[in-house]
Design an enzyme around this catalytic site. Structure first.
Site, PDB file in Angstrom:
ATOM      1  N   GLU A   1     -11.330   0.359  -2.578  1.00  0.00           N
ATOM      2  CA  GLU A   1     -10.456   1.093  -2.674  1.00  0.00           C
ATOM      3  C   GLU A   1      -9.500   1.810  -2.669  1.00  0.00           C
ATOM      4  O   GLU A   1      -9.333   1.782  -3.655  1.00  0.00           O
ATOM      5  CB  GLU A   1      -9.680   0.296  -1.163  1.00  0.00           C
ATOM      6  CG  GLU A   1      -9.502  -1.692  -1.491  1.00  0.00           C
ATOM      7  CD  GLU A   1      -8.995  -1.810  -0.744  1.00  0.00           C
ATOM      8  OE1 GLU A   1      -9.265  -2.333  -0.026  1.00  0.00           O
ATOM      9  OE2 GLU A   1      -7.773  -3.025  -1.283  1.00  0.00           O
TER      10      GLU A   1
ATOM     11  N   ASP B   1       0.183  -1.512  -0.076  1.00  0.00           N
ATOM     12  CA  ASP B   1      -0.378  -0.102  -0.206  1.00  0.00           C
ATOM     13  C   ASP B   1       0.831   1.254  -0.549  1.00  0.00           C
ATOM     14  O   ASP B   1       0.858   1.868   0.730  1.00  0.00           O
ATOM     15  CB  ASP B   1      -0.950  -0.232   1.430  1.00  0.00           C
ATOM     16  CG  ASP B   1      -1.278  -1.096   1.366  1.00  0.00           C
ATOM     17  OD1 ASP B   1      -2.219  -2.170   0.887  1.00  0.00           O
ATOM     18  OD2 ASP B   1      -1.954  -1.846   2.647  1.00  0.00           O
TER      19      ASP B   1
HETATM   20  O1  FUB Z   1      -3.345  -3.442   3.701  1.00  0.00           O
HETATM   21  C1  FUB Z   1      -4.672  -4.063   4.221  1.00  0.00           C
HETATM   22  C2  FUB Z   1      -5.806  -3.622   3.102  1.00  0.00           C
HETATM   23  O2  FUB Z   1      -5.597  -4.308   1.720  1.00  0.00           O
HETATM   24  C3  FUB Z   1      -5.498  -2.032   2.254  1.00  0.00           C
HETATM   25  O3  FUB Z   1      -5.626  -1.096   3.343  1.00  0.00           O
HETATM   26  C4  FUB Z   1      -6.704  -1.924   1.019  1.00  0.00           C
HETATM   27  O4  FUB Z   1      -5.749  -1.108   0.293  1.00  0.00           O
HETATM   28  C5  FUB Z   1      -5.559  -3.137   0.282  1.00  0.00           C
HETATM   29  O5  FUB Z   1      -4.646  -2.742  -0.086  1.00  0.00           O
END
Ligand code: FUB
Length: 368
Positions: free
Chosen positions: A268, A61
C-alpha cells in the site's frame, strides 16, 4: 492490517557518528552504515529520532506538498472510534480530514479546522483513509479513499480555493476508481497521474479480475505480486483519462516481484517523485513494514526495485511522502510514539532524506 511481531532489521555491523539535522525536530541522530551496504552500493543508514509535528490530534499517512511557498501536509486524522482491531483494518475508522502546514521544516505548525467530513460526502459509508492533494489552475483538489455504503473502497475528490480547505466533495467517487491510498503526481509537462491501491484491508485483491469480487483471493506465492495502479487524470482533475493500468515492479533480473516476496512486494501507500530525471516509486511493504522504492524512466514504469528507504517504525503501518523543500529532501512519515504504541493512533513526523552520488536513497531508521 494484522498486528504481528516485527523483525526489526537493525544493522549487524555498524559504525556510528553523531550528527544533527537542523529543523527536523531531531533530538538525537546517529549516522550508521552496514559493511554490507557500503560494499554493495555505498548506502548510508541514518538513525533519526524526531518529534510529532502535531500533538493536539493524531495524524497519519502524510502527503506533503509545497503550495504557495508553504509546506502543507494532508494526513489521515486518527481517532479512537472504539472499533475492535481486525485483519481488514476496521480499527482505522476515521471520519474526517484535518490539514496542517508550516513555513519551513522545523517552523511552527498550523493545524486547520476540519477540511472534509464524511457526513458531507453522500457516497461515503465509513473509513476515510490516506488522502493526497494537488493544485491546478487556482483550485486545490483533495483525493480521499473511503468505503461506500456497501463497504467497497473507492476514491473521491473534493475541491477548494484554499490549500487547507474546507473542501467540497463531488457527489460520487471517481469513476473506475477502487481500493485506496491515492497519490497524485504532477509530471514536468504538467500532466497529472494518480497512483493508488493497497492489498488486504485496502481491497486491491478484490479487483484482480477487473470486476469487484468480495472474496480475498491472492495470487500464489510463486506468481507475480499484485501491483499498484496508475491512471492519467483528466484535464478537470475530477476523473481518470484512461483505464487504470498495472505499475510493474521488477527485481534485479527484470522479473516481476513475486507474491511470496513479502520483504519487497507492494502492499500500500504508493508515492511518486522525480530526482535527476528518474522516477522514484516508493511504497509500503505492509506486513514486513518497510518503505521501499523502485526506479523507472517514466511515470508508468516498469520500476526496478532498489531497497528500503525507511525501516519499520513503532506501530504496524508505515506510510510516507517525499518532498523537496528549498533544495533539500524530506521524508514525512508516521509512528505510534505519541499514543504509546497504539496501531490506530499515529503521529506524523519528518526527517531529512539524502541520496548517494549515484541516486540511491540512504536508508533511514526512525526511533520512536
Ligand atoms: O490509515 C489507514 C491506512 O493505514 C492507510 O490507508 C494505509 O496506508 C495505512 O497507513
Amino acid at each position: 492490517m494484522k498486528q504481528t511481531m516485527k523483525q526489526m532489521k537493525w544493522p549487524v555491523a555498524l559504525f556510528v557518528a553523531i550528527a544533527s539535522v537542523s529543523g527536523c525536530q531531531t533530538s538525537t541522530e546517529q549516522k550508521t552504515a552496514t559493511t554490507e551496504d557500503i560494499s554493495k552500493k555505498q548506502i548510508d543508514s541514518v538513525v533519526v529520532q524526531t518529534k510529532p509535528l502535531v500533538t493536539e490530534i493524531y495524524t497519519a499517512d502524510p502527503s506533503a506538498h509545497v503550495f504557495e511557498g508553504r509546506i502543507y501536509v494532508y494526513p489521515s486524522h486518527d481517532y479512537e472510534a472504539g472499533v475492535p482491531e481486525d485483519d481488514l483494518g476496521s480499527h482505522f475508522d476515521m471520519r474526517d480530514y484535518r490539514v496542517f502546514s508550516m513555513d519551513s521544516i522545523g517552523g511552527p505548525v498550523t493545524l486547520y479546522d476540519v477540511a472534509l467530513d464524511k457526513d458531507d460526502v453522500p457516497w461515503v459509508g465509513r473509513q476515510m483513509w490516506a488522502p493526497d492533494a494537488a493544485y491546478k489552475a487556482g483550485t486545490y483538489y483533495l483525493y480521499f479513499p473511503a468505503k461506500d455504503k456497501e463497504d467497497v473502497f473507492h476514491i473521491g475528490v473534493a475541491t477548494s480555493e484554499n490549500p487547507e480547505g474546507p473542501f467540497t466533495a463531488q457527489p460520487e467517487p471517481i469513476p473506475q476508481s477502487f481500493s485506496m491510498d491515492p497519490a497524485v503526481f504532477e509530471d514536468a509537462d504538467g500532466t497529472f497521474y494518480m497512483y493508488f491501491g493497497g492489498i488486504w484491508g485496502g481491497q486491491l485483491q478484490r479487483w484482480a479480475s477487473g470486476e469487484y469480487n468480495p472474496e480475498d483471493i491472492y495470487p500464489a506465492d510463486s506468481l507475480p505480486a499484485l501491483t499498484p495502479k496508475i491512471a492519467k487524470m483528466s484535464e478537470d482533475m475530477l476523473s481518470f483519462d484512461e483505464s487504470p493500468k498495472d505499475v510493474l515492479i521488477l527485481d534485479e533480473n527484470g522479473d516481476p516481484l513475486l507474491t511470496g516476496d513479502h520483504d519487497r512486494r507492494f502492499f500500500e501507500a504508493a508515492w511518486m517523485h522525480t530526482y535527476n530525471g528518474k522516477y522514484y516509486l516508493s511504497y509500503s511493504t505492509g506486513d514486513t513494514h518497510n518503505i521501499a522504492y523502485a526506479i523507472g524512466d517514466n511515470p508508468y514504469g516498469p520500476f526496478t526495485y532498489q531497497g528500503v528507504i525507511l525501516n519499520p517504525v513503532l506501530g504496524w503501518t508505515n506510510h510516507h511522502s517525499i518532498v523537496e523543500v528549498d533544495g533539500k529532501w524530506y521524508l514525512f512519515y508516521h509512528d505510534s510514539s505519541l499514543s504509546g504504541g497504539k496501531t490506530h493512533l499515529r503521529s506524523v513526523k519528518v526527517a531529512e532524506l539524502t541520496y548517494t552520488e549515484s541516486g540511491q536513497i540512504n536508508n533511514i531508521t526512525a526511533k520512536p
